[in-house]
Design an enzyme around this catalytic site. Sequence first.
Site, PDB file in Angstrom:
ATOM      1  N   CYS A 170      19.483  18.943  24.818  1.00 17.79           N
ATOM      2  CA  CYS A 170      20.136  19.791  23.816  1.00 17.79           C
ATOM      3  C   CYS A 170      19.147  20.508  22.898  1.00 17.79           C
ATOM      4  O   CYS A 170      19.515  21.474  22.230  1.00 17.79           O
ATOM      5  CB  CYS A 170      21.099  18.962  22.967  1.00 17.79           C
ATOM      6  SG  CYS A 170      22.423  18.185  23.914  1.00 17.79           S
ATOM      7  N   HIS A 225      28.881  24.189  22.058  1.00 19.16           N
ATOM      8  CA  HIS A 225      27.476  23.801  22.224  1.00 19.16           C
ATOM      9  C   HIS A 225      27.015  24.127  23.647  1.00 19.16           C
ATOM     10  O   HIS A 225      27.088  23.291  24.540  1.00 19.16           O
ATOM     11  CB  HIS A 225      27.369  22.297  21.940  1.00 19.16           C
ATOM     12  CG  HIS A 225      26.014  21.697  22.109  1.00 19.16           C
ATOM     13  ND1 HIS A 225      24.844  22.423  22.089  1.00 19.16           N
ATOM     14  CD2 HIS A 225      25.647  20.389  22.296  1.00 19.16           C
ATOM     15  CE1 HIS A 225      23.820  21.591  22.252  1.00 19.16           C
ATOM     16  NE2 HIS A 225      24.280  20.367  22.393  1.00 19.16           N
ATOM     17  N   CYS A 240      19.411  16.767  17.972  1.00 18.03           N
ATOM     18  CA  CYS A 240      19.163  15.537  18.711  1.00 18.03           C
ATOM     19  C   CYS A 240      19.252  15.833  20.198  1.00 18.03           C
ATOM     20  O   CYS A 240      19.783  16.878  20.600  1.00 18.03           O
ATOM     21  CB  CYS A 240      20.164  14.455  18.325  1.00 18.03           C
ATOM     22  SG  CYS A 240      21.897  14.895  18.650  1.00 18.03           S
TER      23      CYS A 240
END
Length: 410
Positions: free
Chosen positions: A91, A366, A396
Amino acid sequence: MDAYILDAVRTPRARAKPGKGALSGLHPQELLAQTLKQLPLRTSVDVADVDDVVVGCVSQVEAQGANIARNAVLAAGWPISVPAFSLNRFCGSGLQALSLAAMGVASGAQRLVVAGGVEQMSRYGLNADGGGTDGGNEALRGRFFQVPQGISADLIATLEGFTREELDAFGLRSQQLAVRAQAEGRFDKGLFPVVDPRTGEVLLSADDPPRSDTTAQKLAALAPSFVKLGEQVAGPRGETLDALALAAYPRAGAVRHLHTAGTASGIADGAGAVLVASRDYLRAHGLRARARVRAVSAVGSDPVLMLTGPALAARKALDAAGLKPRDVDLWEINEAFAAVVLQTARALELDLARVNVNGGAIALGHPLGATGSILVGTALDELERSDRSLALVTLCTSGGQAVAAVLERV
């Protein structure tokens, strides 16, 4: 760090619905190529000067494989002399791309670098590469059994003592702030409309995930998302995923499953790009930067708890910049799950009024490899809109890592 951001641009984020999402029919190379094309239009730079293009992409398979960065450069019609490569820090990939671009420029090895990210999750959803959390390595599992992120998020909420009501309140806040930001045009500066390359028809011109009809009552009615997942048997001795998490953190007593679809990030399609230049390049071409990259960082953290790295990465970047958390005007902490942002804010003693002021991934989605570069643009736009100076972006990642960047408005 002597590296400067000339501009940042992104696509709208689209809900990742296979065959139905607004961007689901577009080739992911084209999604990124259209993003790259915007940079010379907005800055008047000669793309032949670009020393490299660095692109984050998590699921590098099939249409997103074959070094999507290089193929997107060619699809954009840029000179064949412009090189490009893809990277995967889960990510954090989009922000890691910025870090590498800034380091290349600050070192003097490069003068102009594009950093970006892309993910078409309507085509390649979570675990599309089949690697899971640990690539199926039984020897590694003997050291660290990396439970899925949803279990980690619920474990964090349990250990921190967050209530379902607190998580829901944060989820509602994300939706409300994103809806307000969209209505006020706060995202407009960095956005461009994505078009069908065959017909020129506009496919999407604004983020489509925010839900203006979200209420506290609707969020409270949602069932926890990871109860059944926690009950799955996965350990070598028949342990459930919850039991494996508790083996690492017995003080939790039990994993309280609190996150729902309303307090976790939504999957999305999207791309973003940031143009990074050296001071010499700016002077030679009479260009004005929007921001300076003050510092970047990457850290490793507990691979079981997994999602607590942002506070560590933020402190490392702030230390490198000679700053304290209180010095930062705006924070963009990726909303992988509500507990991630709340835990980071608690660890750094942040005022939530400075955190994700225009909502985040809970409301906006996302697109894994793209989110970091998208958040950079969001932070820059808001610094300028609100006439503030410093922003910190952090995300994160799976496997217990995090990345961060400190941006200073010029």
